[in-house]
Design a protein around this motif. Structure first.
Motif, mmCIF file in Angstrom:
data_model
loop_
_atom_site.group_PDB
_atom_site.id
_atom_site.type_symbol
_atom_site.label_atom_id
_atom_site.label_comp_id
_atom_site.label_asym_id
_atom_site.label_seq_id
_atom_site.Cartn_x
_atom_site.Cartn_y
_atom_site.Cartn_z
ATOM 1 N N MET A 129 0.854 -1.212 -0.304
ATOM 2 C CA MET A 129 0.276 -0.090 -0.037
ATOM 3 C C MET A 129 0.456 1.367 -0.012
ATOM 4 O O MET A 129 0.849 2.051 0.887
ATOM 5 N N ASP A 130 1.523 1.490 -1.710
ATOM 6 C CA ASP A 130 2.219 2.907 -1.118
ATOM 7 C C ASP A 130 1.002 4.096 -1.469
ATOM 8 O O ASP A 130 0.329 3.870 -1.391
ATOM 9 N N ALA A 131 1.732 5.405 -1.677
ATOM 10 C CA ALA A 131 0.568 6.372 -1.634
ATOM 11 C C ALA A 131 0.280 6.139 -2.880
ATOM 12 O O ALA A 131 -1.289 7.074 -3.104
ATOM 13 N N HIS A 132 -0.388 5.890 -4.330
ATOM 14 C CA HIS A 132 -0.684 5.432 -5.058
ATOM 15 C C HIS A 132 -2.433 4.605 -4.828
ATOM 16 O O HIS A 132 -3.199 5.279 -4.954
ATOM 17 N N LEU A 133 -1.425 3.400 -3.811
ATOM 18 C CA LEU A 133 -2.799 2.544 -3.738
ATOM 19 C C LEU A 133 -4.101 3.217 -2.645
ATOM 20 O O LEU A 133 -4.921 2.469 -2.564
ATOM 21 N N SER A 134 -3.065 3.732 -1.042
ATOM 22 C CA SER A 134 -3.388 4.420 -0.756
ATOM 23 C C SER A 134 -4.855 4.506 -0.582
ATOM 24 O O SER A 134 -5.731 5.410 -0.172
ATOM 25 N N ASP A 135 -3.963 5.991 -2.132
ATOM 26 C CA ASP A 135 -5.938 6.625 -2.530
ATOM 27 C C ASP A 135 -6.806 5.864 -2.888
ATOM 28 O O ASP A 135 -7.568 6.576 -3.276
ATOM 29 N N VAL A 136 -6.866 5.154 -3.248
ATOM 30 C CA VAL A 136 -7.870 4.394 -3.898
ATOM 31 C C VAL A 136 -9.037 3.385 -3.165
ATOM 32 O O VAL A 136 -8.085 2.950 -2.319
ATOM 33 N N PRO A 137 -9.462 3.727 -3.990
ATOM 34 C CA PRO A 137 -10.967 3.349 -2.568
ATOM 35 C C PRO A 137 -10.955 1.586 -2.876
ATOM 36 O O PRO A 137 -11.032 1.308 -3.025
ATOM 37 N N ALA A 138 -11.119 1.686 -1.502
ATOM 38 C CA ALA A 138 -11.381 -0.084 -1.089
ATOM 39 C C ALA A 138 -12.145 -1.085 -2.117
ATOM 40 O O ALA A 138 -11.798 -1.646 -2.592
ATOM 41 N N GLU A 139 -13.134 -0.756 -2.618
ATOM 42 C CA GLU A 139 -14.082 -1.081 -3.498
ATOM 43 C C GLU A 139 -13.113 -1.152 -4.622
ATOM 44 O O GLU A 139 -13.091 -2.509 -5.313
ATOM 45 N N THR A 140 -12.853 -0.477 -5.539
ATOM 46 C CA THR A 140 -12.042 0.228 -6.409
ATOM 47 C C THR A 140 -11.105 -1.050 -6.426
ATOM 48 O O THR A 140 -10.787 -2.132 -6.991
ATOM 49 N N LEU A 141 -9.877 -1.114 -5.402
ATOM 50 C CA LEU A 141 -8.639 -2.087 -5.219
ATOM 51 C C LEU A 141 -9.454 -3.260 -5.366
ATOM 52 O O LEU A 141 -8.754 -4.114 -5.634
ATOM 53 N N ALA A 142 -10.332 -3.915 -4.468
ATOM 54 C CA ALA A 142 -10.803 -5.058 -4.182
ATOM 55 C C ALA A 142 -11.380 -5.457 -6.193
ATOM 56 O O ALA A 142 -10.362 -6.669 -6.158
ATOM 57 N N LEU A 143 -11.701 -5.350 -6.683
ATOM 58 C CA LEU A 143 -12.359 -5.476 -7.762
ATOM 59 C C LEU A 143 -10.388 -5.511 -8.520
ATOM 60 O O LEU A 143 -11.035 -6.809 -9.228
ATOM 61 N N SER A 144 -10.212 -4.539 -9.047
ATOM 62 C CA SER A 144 -9.071 -4.694 -9.645
ATOM 63 C C SER A 144 -7.563 -5.616 -9.521
ATOM 64 O O SER A 144 -7.701 -6.563 -9.954
ATOM 65 N N GLN A 145 -8.291 -5.833 -8.185
ATOM 66 C CA GLN A 145 -6.879 -6.813 -7.586
ATOM 67 C C GLN A 145 -7.779 -8.268 -8.027
ATOM 68 O O GLN A 145 -7.115 -9.367 -8.428
ATOM 69 N N MET A 146 -8.874 -8.265 -8.194
ATOM 70 C CA MET A 146 -9.625 -9.635 -8.120
ATOM 71 C C MET A 146 -10.224 -10.394 -9.644
ATOM 72 O O MET A 146 -9.468 -11.497 -10.048
ATOM 73 N N VAL A 147 -10.206 -9.330 -10.316
ATOM 74 C CA VAL A 147 -10.111 -9.170 -12.034
ATOM 75 C C VAL A 147 -8.762 -10.214 -12.318
ATOM 76 O O VAL A 147 -8.443 -10.567 -12.978
ATOM 77 N N GLN A 148 -7.715 -9.833 -11.686
ATOM 78 C CA GLN A 148 -6.173 -10.282 -11.859
ATOM 79 C C GLN A 148 -6.571 -11.590 -11.461
ATOM 80 O O GLN A 148 -4.704 -12.256 -12.222
ATOM 81 N N ALA A 149 -6.887 -11.642 -10.571
ATOM 82 C CA ALA A 149 -6.941 -12.644 -10.371
ATOM 83 C C ALA A 149 -7.525 -13.791 -10.504
ATOM 84 O O ALA A 149 -7.480 -15.400 -10.400
ATOM 85 N N ILE A 150 -8.743 -13.731 -11.539
ATOM 86 C CA ILE A 150 -10.108 -15.037 -11.945
ATOM 87 C C ILE A 150 -9.187 -15.861 -13.433
ATOM 88 O O ILE A 150 -9.453 -16.063 -13.017
ATOM 89 N N LEU A 151 -7.881 -14.886 -14.022
ATOM 90 C CA LEU A 151 -7.311 -15.253 -14.806
ATOM 91 C C LEU A 151 -6.267 -15.275 -15.029
ATOM 92 O O LEU A 151 -5.619 -14.385 -14.140
ATOM 93 N N LEU A 152 -5.252 -15.661 -15.646
ATOM 94 C CA LEU A 152 -3.557 -15.583 -15.787
ATOM 95 C C LEU A 152 -3.566 -15.245 -17.027
ATOM 96 O O LEU A 152 -3.174 -15.547 -17.902
ATOM 97 N N TRP A 153 -3.892 -13.476 -16.959
ATOM 98 C CA TRP A 153 -3.629 -12.546 -17.480
ATOM 99 C C TRP A 153 -2.174 -12.221 -18.134
ATOM 100 O O TRP A 153 -1.281 -12.781 -17.425
#
Length: 210
Positions: A129-153
């Protein structure tokens, strides 16, 4: 709605070294989250559930092999990773990995493990959680992370554009990415494929997986 071309689909699963590799989960997802409040854990698990509903995949209470197979670690500094009990047993290359992440000043990293068919059997996601990610809303961060885990992009898949888009102040999954995730979980298709022609099969299903 934007529809991805076959070449655009292929690019999302073609790694920086030029190798095409598609993989989806081959077992129910069992998430566990470390380093955040209970409220944030609920947000993360809600994002996993939403993507499972989208893809037609499943969640479970426990994985018979690992207990939990989607492990998400939030931390302030990469040096916290070696201090996590037993993590070096799950990730033998932990020491060199931490050194690489510090050198790159990375703020996130994912490690996937695969079963004998090549399907995803586990994912370890690390978020600093650096300065950039700390400013991201929890819902946005959660959705982004889970999208990147649902497939091997690809390791470069979202380097130029986020899989999310903000609509009326709320981050949601881009429709064409949602469509591609649905297509990726079509049970007719293999759970893993190294042939770039797989991108053609995925692209042919876009817009039809509703």
């Amino acid at each position: 709605m934007t529809t991805l071309t076959p070449d655009a689909v292929a690019a999302l699963f073609t790694r920086a070294d030029g190798q095409f590799l598609f993989a989806r989960w081959g077992r129910p997802i069992v998430p566990v989250v470390f380093g955040v409040t209970d409220a944030t854990v609920a947000v993360l698990k809600g994002a996993v559930e939403a993507l499972c509903v989208l893809s037609g995949h499943r969640m479970a209470e426990t994985d018979p092999e690992l207990g939990a197979n989607l492990m998400v670690f939030f931390l302030r500094d990469w040096e916290e990773l070696p201090e996590t009990p037993n993590l070096d047993r799950l990730i033998p290359e932990l020491g060199p990995l931490v050194a690489r992440l510090k050198t790159a000043d990375a703020n996130q990293y994912r490690i996937f493990r695969f079963d004998e068919t090549g399907a995803i059997r586990a994912c370890f996601a690390f978020i600093r959680m650096d300065a950039h990610l700390s400013d991201v809303p929890a819902e946005t961060l959660a959705l982004s992370q889970m999208v990147q885990a649902i497939l091997l992009w690809s390791d470069t898949a979202f380097a130029g554009a986020s899989p999310l888009v903000v609509i009326d102040g709320t981050a949601v999954l881009r429709p064409e990415i949602a469509d591609l995730i649905r297509a990726g979980y079509d049970p007719v298709l293999p759970a893993m494929d190294r042939d770039p022609a797989h991108a053609l099969r995925l692209a042919a299903r876009l817009g039809r997986m509703q």
